[in-house]
Design an enzyme around this catalytic site. Structure first.
Site, PDB file in Angstrom:
ATOM      1  N   HIS A  40      36.926  34.439  30.047  1.00  0.00           N
ATOM      2  CA  HIS A  40      37.973  35.531  30.149  1.00  0.00           C
ATOM      3  C   HIS A  40      38.308  35.854  28.478  1.00  0.00           C
ATOM      4  O   HIS A  40      38.772  34.954  27.657  1.00  0.00           O
ATOM      5  CB  HIS A  40      39.524  35.050  30.491  1.00  0.00           C
ATOM      6  CG  HIS A  40      39.189  34.609  31.992  1.00  0.00           C
ATOM      7  ND1 HIS A  40      39.407  35.435  33.214  1.00  0.00           N
ATOM      8  CD2 HIS A  40      38.679  33.401  32.697  1.00  0.00           C
ATOM      9  CE1 HIS A  40      39.125  34.809  34.356  1.00  0.00           C
ATOM     10  NE2 HIS A  40      38.627  33.613  34.118  1.00  0.00           N
ATOM     11  N   HIS A  45      36.521  34.658  41.437  1.00  0.00           N
ATOM     12  CA  HIS A  45      36.961  33.281  41.293  1.00  0.00           C
ATOM     13  C   HIS A  45      37.126  32.971  43.142  1.00  0.00           C
ATOM     14  O   HIS A  45      37.714  33.623  43.691  1.00  0.00           O
ATOM     15  CB  HIS A  45      38.280  33.122  40.847  1.00  0.00           C
ATOM     16  CG  HIS A  45      37.937  33.260  39.078  1.00  0.00           C
ATOM     17  ND1 HIS A  45      37.486  34.411  38.721  1.00  0.00           N
ATOM     18  CD2 HIS A  45      38.599  32.564  38.204  1.00  0.00           C
ATOM     19  CE1 HIS A  45      37.403  34.065  37.212  1.00  0.00           C
ATOM     20  NE2 HIS A  45      38.177  32.955  37.108  1.00  0.00           N
ATOM     21  N   GLU A  93      38.399  27.450  43.360  1.00  0.00           N
ATOM     22  CA  GLU A  93      39.100  26.684  42.143  1.00  0.00           C
ATOM     23  C   GLU A  93      40.389  25.689  42.829  1.00  0.00           C
ATOM     24  O   GLU A  93      40.202  24.744  42.766  1.00  0.00           O
ATOM     25  CB  GLU A  93      39.583  27.634  41.088  1.00  0.00           C
ATOM     26  CG  GLU A  93      40.176  26.968  39.867  1.00  0.00           C
ATOM     27  CD  GLU A  93      40.616  27.967  38.776  1.00  0.00           C
ATOM     28  OE1 GLU A  93      40.856  29.022  39.315  1.00  0.00           O
ATOM     29  OE2 GLU A  93      40.978  27.611  37.786  1.00  0.00           O
ATOM     30  N   ASP A 128      35.779  29.218  30.506  1.00  0.00           N
ATOM     31  CA  ASP A 128      36.783  29.930  31.100  1.00  0.00           C
ATOM     32  C   ASP A 128      38.062  30.410  29.897  1.00  0.00           C
ATOM     33  O   ASP A 128      37.997  31.467  29.865  1.00  0.00           O
ATOM     34  CB  ASP A 128      37.373  28.873  32.160  1.00  0.00           C
ATOM     35  CG  ASP A 128      38.083  29.363  33.188  1.00  0.00           C
ATOM     36  OD1 ASP A 128      38.206  30.591  33.392  1.00  0.00           O
ATOM     37  OD2 ASP A 128      38.855  28.731  33.870  1.00  0.00           O
ATOM     38  N   ASP A 129      38.915  29.724  29.661  1.00  0.00           N
ATOM     39  CA  ASP A 129      39.731  30.018  28.434  1.00  0.00           C
ATOM     40  C   ASP A 129      39.822  29.055  27.427  1.00  0.00           C
ATOM     41  O   ASP A 129      41.101  28.349  27.222  1.00  0.00           O
ATOM     42  CB  ASP A 129      41.147  30.303  29.173  1.00  0.00           C
ATOM     43  CG  ASP A 129      41.122  31.083  30.322  1.00  0.00           C
ATOM     44  OD1 ASP A 129      41.102  32.230  30.310  1.00  0.00           O
ATOM     45  OD2 ASP A 129      40.953  30.553  31.685  1.00  0.00           O
TER      46      ASP A 129
HETATM   47  N1  HPA Z   1      41.425  31.281  37.355  1.00  0.00           N
HETATM   48  C1  HPA Z   1      42.063  32.269  37.808  1.00  0.00           C
HETATM   49  N2  HPA Z   1      42.291  33.097  36.939  1.00  0.00           N
HETATM   50  C2  HPA Z   1      42.356  33.099  35.575  1.00  0.00           C
HETATM   51  C3  HPA Z   1      41.582  32.099  35.182  1.00  0.00           C
HETATM   52  C4  HPA Z   1      41.105  31.080  36.057  1.00  0.00           C
HETATM   53  O1  HPA Z   1      40.603  29.891  35.837  1.00  0.00           O
HETATM   54  N3  HPA Z   1      41.654  32.059  33.793  1.00  0.00           N
HETATM   55  C5  HPA Z   1      42.092  33.363  33.349  1.00  0.00           C
HETATM   56  N4  HPA Z   1      42.410  34.004  34.680  1.00  0.00           N
HETATM   57 ZN    ZN Z   2      38.184  31.935  35.214  1.00  0.00          ZN
END
Ligand code: HPA
Ligand code: ZN
Length: 336
Positions: free
Chosen positions: A18, A196, A199, A277-278
């Site tokens: 992201h 997604h 998770e 991811d982030d």
């Molecule tokens: N999951 C869902 N939304 C998100 C994520 C994630 O890991 N990272 C940034 N937005």
């Molecule tokens: Zn993500």
């Protein structure tokens, strides 16, 4: 060659990233200052101390707050340029980058500023770093489908930069089926789809992403392991999962990296990939994710090469580019 040199040298595609999640605290404060955006934290140290998460939502609250400094083309350019330069050092050769237009349009930032800024950095990265990049427009799933349709319409003039649409934000209570129609519209216009799923949400959400949204790959997807039939299908149809090991520990999807199921999924023949991811929030870019997973799960150099190959296979690169990168991986002498 040490294992670290080897993993760095392996050509890799980053497929779950992201762009708003690459905003490092230092750059966040710099952009905040120049845009005169007031922040709740007096400085970098205090902000970093707030990066303790108990689940996905506790992270998202801080992540949306940080993104509020981004207002102008230049901000989006600087953000993407910082990420692409960093990714280059980790041996990333191609990135398919998520962005969340609604996080910005809700603050009256025009789609033009977002896409002009990001795409300028992407063109510069192709020219100066030989790293290619494409964008994936993500819908925020905690908002309704009408807003997703509106987002897609408002970004129509930029579709040439988009490879796919995606789905992110708060998963539980917001199943993929909520977005079936807007995904169908995006696909009918030639965009691919990812989402997604699995998770924090159940395996059922992964099935919905496949059957209703018709995704080409699943982001995270780690909870698929709870459903043996689904796991078999993912392996049989070679549907990629874009796994993010350090993220999963920070957001407590797994309590410890040693408990992560990445190794098991790899052994079962799934096309799993490793991603960051982030990274500004979770403590590591893609190389750190590879190396941390290797150590915690006892993965071999061959596993590292398989994960790199999977990332190329799972990407939306043209076949000729994929073949060239596979050959580079095969030609790299492995340690051990
Ligand atoms: N999951 C869902 N939304 C998100 C994520 C994630 O890991 N990272 C940034 N937005
Ligand atoms: Zn993500």
């Amino acid at each position: 060659m040490t294992i670290e040199h080897y993993v760095r040298a392996l050509p890799k595609a980053e497929l779950h990233l992201h762009i708003e999640g690459t905003l490092e605290p230092e750059l966040l404060f710099e952009i905040g200052r120049r845009n005169k955006v007031k922040l709740r934290y007096p400085g970098v140290a205090e902000l970093k101390r707030a990066y303790e998460f108990s689940d996905l939502q506790s992270f998202l609250d801080i992540y949306y707050e940080g993104a509020a400094v981004l207002l102008k083309d230049r901000d989006f350019h600087d953000l993407a340029w910082a990420y692409l330069s960093r990714a280059k050092m980790d041996g990333v050769r191609h990135a398919e980058i998520f962005f969340d237009p609604q996080t910005h349009t809700s603050r009256n930032v025009p789609v033009e500023a977002i896409v002009e800024g990001l795409s300028a950095a992407m063109k510069r990265a192709q020219r100066e770093l030989h790293v290619s990049a494409r964008l994936i427009l993500c819908f925020l799933r905690h908002l309704d489908e009408d807003e997703a349709f509106e987002t897609l319409r408002r970004s129509r003039r930029y579709w040439e930069f988009f490879e796919a649409v995606g789905l992110d934000s708060s998963e539980n209570g917001h199943p993929p089926k909520k977005f079936e129609r807007v995904f169908a519209m995006a696909r009918s216009e030639g965009l691919k789809a990812v989402a997604h799923a699995g998770e924090e949400g159940p395996p059922e959400y992964v099935r919905e992403a496949l059957d209703l949204l018709k995704v080409s790959r699943v982001d995270h997807g780690v909870r698929s392991a709870e459903d043996p039939e689904l796991l078999e299908r993912l392996a049989r149809e070679r549907i990629p999962l874009t796994v993010c090991p350090l993220s999963n520990v920070k957001l407590r999807v797994f309590s410890d990296l040693r408990d992560h199921n990445l190794g098991e999924l790899l052994r079962r023949g799934l096309c799993v990939t490793v991603n960051s991811d982030d990274p500004a929030y979770f403590g590591g870019y893609v190389l750190e994710n590879f190396l941390a997973a290797r150590t915690a799960l006892g993965l071999s150099a061959r596993d590292m090469a398989q994960l790199a190959r999977n990332s190329i296979e799972a990407s939306f690169l043209p076949e000729a580019d994929k073949s060239r990168l596979y050959a580079e991986i095969a030609a790299l002498p492995a340690p051990e």
